[in-house]
Design a protein around this motif. Structure first.
Motif, PDB file in Angstrom:
ATOM      1  N   ASP A 149       0.837  -1.198   0.000  1.00  0.00           N
ATOM      2  CA  ASP A 149       0.000   0.000   0.000  1.00  0.00           C
ATOM      3  C   ASP A 149       0.873   1.249   0.000  1.00  0.00           C
ATOM      4  O   ASP A 149       0.550   2.259  -0.638  1.00  0.00           O
ATOM      5  N   VAL A 187       0.034  -1.250  -8.577  1.00  0.00           N
ATOM      6  CA  VAL A 187      -0.980  -0.198  -8.729  1.00  0.00           C
ATOM      7  C   VAL A 187      -2.265  -0.774  -9.307  1.00  0.00           C
ATOM      8  O   VAL A 187      -3.372  -0.333  -8.956  1.00  0.00           O
ATOM      9  N   ALA A 231      -5.520   2.971  -3.541  1.00  0.00           N
ATOM     10  CA  ALA A 231      -4.763   3.915  -2.721  1.00  0.00           C
ATOM     11  C   ALA A 231      -5.551   4.181  -1.441  1.00  0.00           C
ATOM     12  O   ALA A 231      -6.566   4.878  -1.465  1.00  0.00           O
ATOM     13  N   VAL A 269       2.123   2.053  -3.485  1.00  0.00           N
ATOM     14  CA  VAL A 269       1.086   2.751  -4.267  1.00  0.00           C
ATOM     15  C   VAL A 269       1.047   4.221  -3.874  1.00  0.00           C
ATOM     16  O   VAL A 269       0.985   5.118  -4.726  1.00  0.00           O
TER      17      VAL A 269
END
Length: 233
Positions: free
Chosen positions: A79, A124, A129, A82
């Motif tokens: 995470d 991604v 996000a 990203v």
């Protein structure tokens, strides 16, 4: 922003010894940003499959367990990657700059960042996000889109549409502008006798001079589609 699991309760659970020349506790100055930067470099150089907490710890000269104090877990690390990609591409609006230009610069920034880190594209594609910093970037992007007068939900749809388009463009092998020209060259080299529409497309593209890239043309179409003053999309 770190979400660590805490230190191991006993010395015999510390894991492998620290590399030679690295005293235990050397990682005291390690930060989340440094861990994420090292992870990006590792993936750039060795591919996503090479990324593990143990391997990343070795690159930083610390035990793998030390990383959990800064990134929380392998999922949280992904995470964070990203987050880093989108923060790197987020532009600062200039005073009086039209919202379209800000969004266009953001899209270009995402494109350039992904092209610079192609091994991270699968991350991604597979992860939203969701970190606080990523949500802050999303908040700023929606605020820019709302200066057009569109309602909040439509502005959010626009931001997601732009992000989805750029990521998909790169995932399909697109670049900053030469992709469409290369595809036309490829088609022109083929026997298109049985494909008259494709043959006509290649012929009509010849001699037309500089052409707007597929990327720019599609991005403009998205921006125009959302800037209609209606709430139909």
């Amino acid at each position: 922003m770190s979400t660590g699991f805490g230190s191991p309760a006993t010395a015999d659970r510390r894991g492998p010894a620290a590399p030679a020349g690295r005293a235990r506790g050397r990682h005291a100055g390690l930060t989340r940003d440094a861990v994420l930067a090292a992870a990006v470099t590792l993936v750039d150089e060795q591919g996503l499959a090479a990324l593990s907490m143990r391997r990343l710890g070795a690159e930083l000269g610390v035990e793998a367990m030390a990383l959990y104090h800064h990134v929380g877990s392998k999922d949280a690390l992904l995470d964070g990657l990203v987050e880093q990609l989108f923060l790197a591409s987020l532009p600062e609006p200039t005073e009086g700059e039209p919202w379209r230009e800000v969004v266009r610069r953001h899209a270009r920034g995402i494109l350039d960042t992904l092209l610079a880190h192609p091994n991270l594209v699968p991350v991604v594609l597979s992860r939203p996000a969701v970190t606080p910093s990523a949500l802050s970037a999303l908040e700023r992007s929606v605020a820019v889109a709302r200066t057009s007068g569109m309602p909040a939900h439509r502005a959010l749809d626009l931001v997601y549409a732009v992000i989805g388009f750029v990521v998909g463009h790169v995932a399909m092998g697109g670049d900053a502008g030469e992709g469409s020209t290369a595809r036309l060259r490829l088609l022109a080299s083929l026997d298109l006798d049985e494909f008259p529409e494709l043959a006509d497309a290649v012929r009509s593209a010849e001699g037309t001079g500089p052409r707007t890239s597929t990327f720019d043309a599609t991005l403009d179409a998205i921006l125009t589609g959302f800037d209609t003053g209606t709430d139909d999309i």
